[in-house]
Design a protein around this motif. Structure first.
Motif, PDB file in Angstrom:
ATOM      1  N   VAL A 122       0.852  -1.204   0.000  1.00 21.79           N
ATOM      2  CA  VAL A 122       0.000   0.000   0.000  1.00 21.79           C
ATOM      3  C   VAL A 122       0.877   1.240   0.000  1.00 21.79           C
ATOM      4  CG1 VAL A 122      -1.672   1.329   1.348  1.00 21.79           C
ATOM      5  CG2 VAL A 122      -2.000  -1.135   1.049  1.00 21.79           C
ATOM      6  N   SER A 123       1.893   1.231   0.831  1.00 20.42           N
ATOM      7  CA  SER A 123       2.802   2.378   0.921  1.00 20.42           C
ATOM      8  C   SER A 123       3.536   2.602  -0.403  1.00 20.42           C
ATOM      9  CB  SER A 123       3.809   2.146   2.052  1.00 20.42           C
ATOM     10  OG  SER A 123       4.788   3.146   2.060  1.00 20.42           O
ATOM     11  N   ARG A 124       4.035   1.536  -1.008  1.00 20.40           N
ATOM     12  CA  ARG A 124       4.791   1.660  -2.258  1.00 20.40           C
ATOM     13  C   ARG A 124       3.915   2.113  -3.421  1.00 20.40           C
ATOM     14  NH1 ARG A 124       9.437  -3.012  -2.050  1.00 20.40           N
ATOM     15  NH2 ARG A 124      10.100  -2.493   0.057  1.00 20.40           N
ATOM     16  N   LEU A 125       2.644   1.745  -3.394  1.00 24.54           N
ATOM     17  CA  LEU A 125       1.740   2.170  -4.464  1.00 24.54           C
ATOM     18  C   LEU A 125       1.340   3.634  -4.309  1.00 24.54           C
ATOM     19  CD1 LEU A 125      -0.554  -0.963  -4.854  1.00 24.54           C
ATOM     20  CD2 LEU A 125       1.149  -0.120  -6.480  1.00 24.54           C
ATOM     21  N   GLY A 126       1.379   4.143  -3.091  1.00 26.12           N
ATOM     22  CA  GLY A 126       1.027   5.547  -2.878  1.00 26.12           C
ATOM     23  C   GLY A 126      -0.432   5.854  -3.152  1.00 26.12           C
ATOM     24  N   MET A 127      -1.275   4.857  -2.993  1.00 29.20           N
ATOM     25  CA  MET A 127      -2.711   5.038  -3.204  1.00 29.20           C
ATOM     26  C   MET A 127      -3.413   4.852  -1.869  1.00 29.20           C
ATOM     27  SD  MET A 127      -3.078   2.802  -6.721  1.00 29.20           S
ATOM     28  CE  MET A 127      -4.820   3.099  -6.980  1.00 29.20           C
ATOM     29  N   SER A 128      -4.573   5.485  -1.744  1.00 31.85           N
ATOM     30  CA  SER A 128      -5.323   5.327  -0.497  1.00 31.85           C
ATOM     31  C   SER A 128      -5.923   3.920  -0.439  1.00 31.85           C
ATOM     32  CB  SER A 128      -6.441   6.367  -0.412  1.00 31.85           C
ATOM     33  OG  SER A 128      -7.493   6.037  -1.313  1.00 31.85           O
ATOM     34  N   LEU A 129      -6.235   3.494   0.764  1.00 34.99           N
ATOM     35  CA  LEU A 129      -6.871   2.196   0.948  1.00 34.99           C
ATOM     36  C   LEU A 129      -8.210   2.151   0.209  1.00 34.99           C
ATOM     37  CD1 LEU A 129      -6.124  -0.406   2.248  1.00 34.99           C
ATOM     38  CD2 LEU A 129      -7.161   0.362   4.374  1.00 34.99           C
ATOM     39  N   GLU A 130      -8.928   3.253   0.221  1.00 37.79           N
ATOM     40  CA  GLU A 130     -10.217   3.324  -0.487  1.00 37.79           C
ATOM     41  C   GLU A 130     -10.016   3.145  -1.995  1.00 37.79           C
ATOM     42  OE1 GLU A 130     -14.083   6.243  -1.128  1.00 37.79           O
ATOM     43  OE2 GLU A 130     -12.481   6.891   0.207  1.00 37.79           O
ATOM     44  N   GLU A 131      -8.996   3.790  -2.560  1.00 37.46           N
ATOM     45  CA  GLU A 131      -8.719   3.626  -3.992  1.00 37.46           C
ATOM     46  C   GLU A 131      -8.393   2.167  -4.320  1.00 37.46           C
ATOM     47  OE1 GLU A 131      -6.491   7.376  -5.909  1.00 37.46           O
ATOM     48  OE2 GLU A 131      -5.563   6.680  -4.030  1.00 37.46           O
ATOM     49  N   LEU A 132      -7.601   1.537  -3.472  1.00 38.80           N
ATOM     50  CA  LEU A 132      -7.224   0.147  -3.705  1.00 38.80           C
ATOM     51  C   LEU A 132      -8.411  -0.791  -3.549  1.00 38.80           C
ATOM     52  CD1 LEU A 132      -3.731   0.163  -2.009  1.00 38.80           C
ATOM     53  CD2 LEU A 132      -4.236   0.032  -4.458  1.00 38.80           C
ATOM     54  N   GLN A 133      -9.300  -0.505  -2.613  1.00 35.55           N
ATOM     55  CA  GLN A 133     -10.508  -1.319  -2.455  1.00 35.55           C
ATOM     56  C   GLN A 133     -11.420  -1.160  -3.669  1.00 35.55           C
ATOM     57  OE1 GLN A 133     -11.674   0.225   1.376  1.00 35.55           O
ATOM     58  NE2 GLN A 133     -10.783  -1.513   2.475  1.00 35.55           N
ATOM     59  N   ASP A 134     -11.523   0.075  -4.186  1.00 31.85           N
ATOM     60  CA  ASP A 134     -12.314   0.312  -5.400  1.00 31.85           C
ATOM     61  C   ASP A 134     -11.709  -0.432  -6.592  1.00 31.85           C
ATOM     62  OD1 ASP A 134     -14.039   1.936  -3.971  1.00 31.85           O
ATOM     63  OD2 ASP A 134     -13.191   3.820  -4.740  1.00 31.85           O
ATOM     64  N   LEU A 135     -10.381  -0.386  -6.707  1.00 32.97           N
ATOM     65  CA  LEU A 135      -9.694  -1.091  -7.785  1.00 32.97           C
ATOM     66  C   LEU A 135      -9.934  -2.595  -7.666  1.00 32.97           C
ATOM     67  CD1 LEU A 135      -7.752  -1.231 -10.184  1.00 32.97           C
ATOM     68  CD2 LEU A 135      -5.856  -1.194  -8.531  1.00 32.97           C
ATOM     69  N   HIS A 136      -9.827  -3.131  -6.465  1.00 34.28           N
ATOM     70  CA  HIS A 136     -10.067  -4.555  -6.238  1.00 34.28           C
ATOM     71  C   HIS A 136     -11.480  -4.926  -6.673  1.00 34.28           C
ATOM     72  CE1 HIS A 136     -11.063  -8.233  -4.030  1.00 34.28           C
ATOM     73  NE2 HIS A 136      -9.787  -8.522  -4.162  1.00 34.28           N
ATOM     74  N   GLY A 137     -12.449  -4.111  -6.319  1.00 32.78           N
ATOM     75  CA  GLY A 137     -13.831  -4.370  -6.719  1.00 32.78           C
ATOM     76  C   GLY A 137     -13.993  -4.359  -8.230  1.00 32.78           C
ATOM     77  N   ALA A 138     -13.384  -3.381  -8.892  1.00 27.89           N
ATOM     78  CA  ALA A 138     -13.473  -3.302 -10.351  1.00 27.89           C
ATOM     79  C   ALA A 138     -12.808  -4.512 -11.004  1.00 27.89           C
ATOM     80  CB  ALA A 138     -12.834  -2.004 -10.854  1.00 27.89           C
ATOM     81  N   LEU A 139     -11.643  -4.903 -10.500  1.00 30.24           N
ATOM     82  CA  LEU A 139     -10.944  -6.064 -11.066  1.00 30.24           C
ATOM     83  C   LEU A 139     -11.725  -7.353 -10.834  1.00 30.24           C
ATOM     84  CD1 LEU A 139      -7.271  -5.176 -10.138  1.00 30.24           C
ATOM     85  CD2 LEU A 139      -8.323  -5.151 -12.428  1.00 30.24           C
ATOM     86  N   THR A 140     -12.364  -7.467  -9.689  1.00 29.69           N
ATOM     87  CA  THR A 140     -13.190  -8.642  -9.400  1.00 29.69           C
ATOM     88  C   THR A 140     -14.344  -8.730 -10.401  1.00 29.69           C
ATOM     89  OG1 THR A 140     -12.553  -8.579  -7.071  1.00 29.69           O
ATOM     90  CG2 THR A 140     -14.572  -9.783  -7.611  1.00 29.69           C
ATOM     91  N   ARG A 141     -14.921  -7.585 -10.732  1.00 31.41           N
ATOM     92  CA  ARG A 141     -16.000  -7.566 -11.743  1.00 31.41           C
ATOM     93  C   ARG A 141     -15.453  -7.925 -13.122  1.00 31.41           C
ATOM     94  NH1 ARG A 141     -17.048  -3.120  -8.653  1.00 31.41           N
ATOM     95  NH2 ARG A 141     -16.432  -1.641 -10.262  1.00 31.41           N
ATOM     96  N   VAL A 142     -14.266  -7.453 -13.451  1.00 32.87           N
ATOM     97  CA  VAL A 142     -13.648  -7.787 -14.746  1.00 32.87           C
ATOM     98  C   VAL A 142     -13.407  -9.298 -14.820  1.00 32.87           C
ATOM     99  CG1 VAL A 142     -11.518  -7.582 -16.114  1.00 32.87           C
ATOM    100  CG2 VAL A 142     -12.584  -5.527 -15.162  1.00 32.87           C
ATOM    101  N   ILE A 143     -12.887  -9.870 -13.762  1.00 36.73           N
ATOM    102  CA  ILE A 143     -12.619 -11.315 -13.731  1.00 36.73           C
ATOM    103  C   ILE A 143     -13.929 -12.092 -13.935  1.00 36.73           C
ATOM    104  CG2 ILE A 143     -11.913 -13.240 -12.248  1.00 36.73           C
ATOM    105  CD1 ILE A 143      -9.885 -11.187 -10.964  1.00 36.73           C
TER     106      ILE A 143
END
Length: 149
Positions: A122-143
């Motif tokens: 999380v620290s190395r990506l420099g993104m908020s936890l909320e952004e990463l959770q949103d990304l995870h949700g979007a990727l889960t839908r893509v899968i």
């Protein structure tokens, strides 16, 4: 007829979802490498350990389902984890045809070391936890969509 530009070209490399996913996947997995190296793990082995830390014991079949890996890919990965002393594979007492995968004491101990990995990523990506959770949700839908579900 209008000329095709990067903004209107349906085949522009930079506009392709597959390209963005491919580059993002390689880049993110690359961030894991230096964190996993001291543990002797590759990224696919780390994913197997995550599944085992959460669900152990697991049949080889169920582990393959969770990781979405075929037996030909999973078997050498498990052999390497066993050689590292992190897991053991034994015939299931209830079904001699099935192999059961369990963590060794060393494999369980490794979890405490691995707990440092998610916050480091999380620290190395420099993104908020909320952004990463949103990304995870979007990727889960893509899968799900790509798998026809």
């Amino acid at each position: 007829m209008e000329p095709v530009t990067e903004a209107t070209d349906p085949l522009a490399l930079e506009r392709q979802v597959c390209f963005a996913l491919s580059v993002a996947s390689r880049a993110v997995i690359g961030l894991y490498r230096p964190l996993l190296q001291p543990m002797g793990l590759t990224h696919p082995q780390y994913l197997a350990m995550l599944a085992l830390w959460q669900h152990e014991p697991l049949s080889v079949k169920r582990l393959g389902e969770l990781l979405q890996l075929d037996p030909g890919t999973l078997s050498p990965l498990l052999k390497r984890l066993e050689a590292l002393g992190y897991i053991s594979r034994e015939r299931d007492a209830r079904d001699e045809r099935a192999l059961s995968v369990t963590l060794t004491a060393e494999g369980r101990r490794l979890r405490a070391e691995a707990e440092r990995i998610p916050p480091a990523i999380v620290s190395r990506l420099g993104m908020s936890l909320e952004e990463l959770q949103d990304l995870h949700g979007a990727l889960t839908r893509v899968i799900a969509a790509a798998q026809g579900g």
